[in-house]
Design a protein around this motif. Structure first.
Motif, mmCIF file in Angstrom:
data_model
loop_
_atom_site.group_PDB
_atom_site.id
_atom_site.type_symbol
_atom_site.label_atom_id
_atom_site.label_comp_id
_atom_site.label_asym_id
_atom_site.label_seq_id
_atom_site.Cartn_x
_atom_site.Cartn_y
_atom_site.Cartn_z
ATOM 1 N N ASP A 46 -12.944 5.325 -14.638
ATOM 2 C CA ASP A 46 -12.381 5.102 -13.309
ATOM 3 C C ASP A 46 -11.980 6.424 -12.677
ATOM 4 O O ASP A 46 -11.516 7.353 -13.354
ATOM 5 C CB ASP A 46 -11.139 4.202 -13.391
ATOM 6 N N ASN A 47 -12.149 6.501 -11.345
ATOM 7 C CA ASN A 47 -11.637 7.626 -10.537
ATOM 8 C C ASN A 47 -12.212 8.978 -10.950
ATOM 9 O O ASN A 47 -11.599 10.021 -10.733
ATOM 10 C CB ASN A 47 -10.106 7.683 -10.614
ATOM 11 N N ASN A 49 -7.816 7.012 -17.490
ATOM 12 C CA ASN A 49 -8.945 6.472 -16.724
ATOM 13 C C ASN A 49 -10.201 6.311 -17.561
ATOM 14 O O ASN A 49 -11.231 5.897 -17.048
ATOM 15 C CB ASN A 49 -9.241 7.378 -15.523
#
Length: 791
Positions: free
Chosen positions: A670-671, A769
């Motif tokens: 993620d991200n 993440n």
């Protein structure tokens, strides 16, 4: 408190002091009482004037005469003031305390008969010292405000209701007092502690007020026996721990007990209590000194805080100065690049301008020639002009019209590592380091060889108290060559298999902790068994009958196996079990019968090469060495993090030789974070991205590209990133001493690192993440196999 009451009363009026003043002799008087006992004397007969006039009577004579006059009238209750020869005799009265005092002086006579001016003189009622007042009078004596405060507190405590002396928390108001026990009781405590039966039934209980008066006025009665009221206590029973009388002894109640004199036991117990109080006093003194030390620490902390703040500011200013200097250097490079670009462009402009002028002149000349109407004259120069025009045109076509310099600056400031370092800037807690461990001791009775395997056992010295975090076992190649690490861990026994038959190996071990590494133990020489079959074949290694009882396998064992598999190549084999601990550890228990070893103290061998190794190993992540923010699941094969900062986790197994390959699948991404994959030493930084220090070799990758990083140096930017579901491969070839990476089974960039040597642990750094899962025991990928088979 009642015994102290007499000390709080004035010797003149017999009441509590009111506005007490302190006389030079250190006694106290009420101010009103002092005014009442003042005596006026003629100025000419004052002690000062008599001394000035040379009178034979000195101050000491004056005091002696005054004392004599008072003591001579001790029986009659009256005395005459004989301080001066001319002083009239004045009756002296007794105060309620029995101290003789002088009454106020008589009223002065009429003005016509007024005597000459007189000085005021005061005699202390307790020590009889005469004092002459100066012009300030009684105001010249200081007021004893401390004594006033003591009297006020005493009167307040006296006015308060009498409380029970046996209530534990909030004492209740006393209901009775026992004259024999000399204790105030409330009703519940009286029923519980002083029941009206047995020996206590003969005690006399009185109201609290009466008990306080009797306690203060009547002298304390001699303690009598509770069983025999007419007999006083004269002896002390040691077993019963109570005073007894002679009649108790005659009745035989304490015939078998040890009895001692009451006075001797009284002195003994007082001595014991005094000694106990001395110890308690020493503790109180130490407590006072400790409080002083703590107060000094407060001041020292404040001073150290100011000094540390100044040091911190200086360090930060130094960093800012270094950043400013680097900024100036970078700006200088930008300015140089700017000047270079301008110079190149301006030179090209000048060159093109000259060529354009020449071309324009040629074109104008050709146009004028075309206007010529004479054919013969035109043909004479037309060929030359045509060649010249073509030549000029060719000159313009050779990149002349292409800019020699771009407008973009080929400079990219990489400030991400510096910003990350600034965010990681923190204090390092200074601690007193512990000493390094002592050299381990090899336990010869448990060390042995069996076929082509060797088992070694060691321990710490018996008197060593230094904490040990682990051990490092080293073994040579069997030919007197280089020592190599074959085990690193906390266990104290290891079995090494797959050694050469009929070879002599040297082994040594050392301990380590956070402070450092201990010296090596003594070198142990072991001889492996002889073998009639070829060493290049895969052998089952049968155990001879005469030694079958020497080897007892532990259910917790996992053994490092160097068993040969085919000519010229060997591999690591892990004997797995349900309770496997680690790749290099073993808890086998062996006897020493049939072992062939010797202790040597010779210097260690020089470096030699070892056979190429191909490794197959199964391992998981190690929670013991990982950062506290790492989260484990799936039997320690899946990891993530609960922090936004990068955290490092290592594998349980370390490699020092052979070819090893493992993969990590991206379960969550993620991200666009930057996870890093690679290998590291056991003491790598756990709170920074992998590769930030010199203890890790890694590839960090985002969703578009990747970089190789070691010691915070970024190299070989390569296109191609990761997403959820991608697979990152790590290939560690310690035979060639190289480290290579792959993404989705395709090699990512060139060989990442070379010349690797030592012990390496698989490593990953990630934040919250990212989540990855480890896959081990995999075959070598095709891209590496095909490359190794190329000529």
């Amino acid at each position: 408190m009642e015994e102290m009451e007499e000390e709080l009363k004035c010797p003149v009026c017999g009441s509590f002091y009111r506005e007490p003043i302190i006389l030079p002799c250190s006694h106290n008087l009420c101010q009103a009482c002092a005014r009442n006992i003042l005596v006026q004397t003629p100025e000419s007969e004052s002690p000062q004037s008599r001394r000035a006039s040379g009178s034979a009577v000195s101050d000491y004579d004056y005091l002696d005469l005054d004392k004599m006059s008072l003591y001579s009238e001790a029986d009659s209750g009256y005395g005459s003031y004989g301080g001066f020869a001319s002083a009239p005799t004045t009756p002296c009265q007794k105060s309620p305390n029995g101290v003789r005092v002088f009454p106020p002086t008589a009223p002065p006579p009429p003005a016509a008969l007024a005597p000459p001016p007189r000085n005021a003189c005061l005699t202390c009622p307790q020590c009889h010292r005469s004092l002459v007042l100066d012009e300030r009078g009684l105001r010249g004596f200081p007021r004893n405000r401390l004594l006033e405060g003591v009297i006020d507190r005493y009167q307040q405590g006296r006015a308060a209701a009498l409380r029970c002396q046996l209530c534990e928390k909030a004492p209740k108001e006393a209901a009775v007092m026992c004259e024999q026990c000399d204790v105030f009781y409330c009703d519940p405590c009286r029923l519980r502690c002083h029941p009206p039966r047995g020996p206590l039934a003969k005690h006399r209980l009185v109201p609290p007020a009466q008990g306080r008066v009797s306690r203060r006025l009547s002298p304390r009665k001699i303690s009598t026996c509770t069983d025999h009221e007419l007999e006083n206590h004269s002896m002390y029973c040691v077993q019963c721990k109570s005073p007894v009388c002679y009649q108790c002894l005659e009745e035989g109640k304490h015939s078998s007990h040890e009895v001692k004199a009451l006075g001797a036991m009284w002195k003994l117990h007082k001595s014991q209590l005094s000694q106990a109080l001395n110890g308690l006093s020493d503790r109180a003194k130490e407590a006072k000194e400790f409080l002083v030390q703590l107060r000094n620490m407060v001041q020292q902390i404040q001073e150290n805080s100011v000094e540390f703040e100044a040091c911190l500011v200086a360090q930060c200013d130094a960093l800012i100065d270094a950043l400013n200097r680097r900024k100036a250097q970078l700006l200088s490079r930008v300015n140089k690049e700017h000047e270079h670009k301008l110079k190149v462009v301006r030179d090209q402009i000048s060159h093109c301008t000259v060529k354009l002028r020449q071309t324009t002149g040629l074109m104008e000349y050709c146009l004028e020639v075309i206007k010529e109407n004479d054919p013969s004259g035109f043909l004479q120069i037309s060929d030359a002009l045509i060649r010249r025009v073509h030549l000029t045109e060719d000159q313009w076509g050779k990149g002349t019209l292409t800019p020699r310099m771009t407008t973009d600056f080929d400079l990219n400031l990489d400030n991400a590592p510096l910003l990350q370092s600034i965010h990681q800037l923190d204090f390092v807690q200074m601690k007193v380091s512990s000493p390094v461990p002592a050299p381990p001791i090899l336990q010869l009775e448990e060390c042995c060889t069996h076929n082509n395997s060797a088992t070694l056992s060691w321990k710490q010295p018996p008197l060593s108290t230094v904490q040990v975090e682990g051990y490092i076992l080293e073994l040579d190649d069997g030919n007197g060559g280089q020592f190599r690490e074959v085990y690193v861990g906390k266990e104290t026994m290891c079995t090494v298999d797959g050694l050469h038959y009929n070879s002599t190996y040297s082994a040594r071990v050392k301990a380590f902790n956070k402070t450092g590494v201990s010296p090596y133990s003594k070198t142990l020489v072991l001889q492996t068994s002889e073998d009639t079959q070829s060493e290049e074949q895969t052998l089952p290694f049968p155990v001879p009958l005469e030694r079958s009882q020497l080897r007892r396998m532990s259910p917790f064992s996992s053994t490092l196996n160097l068993q040969p598999s085919f000519p010229g190549r060997s591999y690591f084999e892990l004997r797995s079990s349900a309770h496997q601990l680690s790749l290099h550890s073993s808890l086998q228990s062996l006897n020493s019968a049939g072992c062939n070893f010797d202790i040597q103290g010779t210097p260690y061998s020089q470096l030699v090469d070892i056979k190429k190794m191909v490794a197959v190993a199964w391992f998981s992540f190690d929670p013991a060495s990982a950062h506290a923010d790492i989260i484990f699941s799936n039997d320690n094969l899946t990891v993530t993090c609960n922090s936004y900062d990068d955290r490092v986790v290592l594998g349980k197994t370390g490699f020092s030789k052979g070819l090893h390959y493992w993969e990590l699948s991206i379960d969550r991404y993620d991200n666009h974070p930057d996870p890093a994959f690679g290998v590291a030493r056991i003491d790598v930084l756990k709170d920074a991205m992998l590769g930030k220090d010199d203890k890790a070799w890694a590839m960090y990758v985002d969703n578009n590209r990747s970089w190789f990083m070691h010691n915070n140096s970024h190299t070989n930017r390569t296109e191609g990133g990761i997403t959820k579901g991608a697979t990152v491969g790590v290939l560690l070839d310690l035979t060639r001493r190289t480290l290579t990476f792959s993404i989705n089974e395709d090699q990512q960039g060139p060989v990442a690192f070379e010349n690797l040597e030592g012990l390496f642990f698989p490593a990953v750094s990630l934040n919250r993440n990212v989540q990855v899962t480890l896959h081990t025991g995999l075959p070598v990928p095709e891209f590496y196999t095909s490359r190794s088979t190329m000529p």
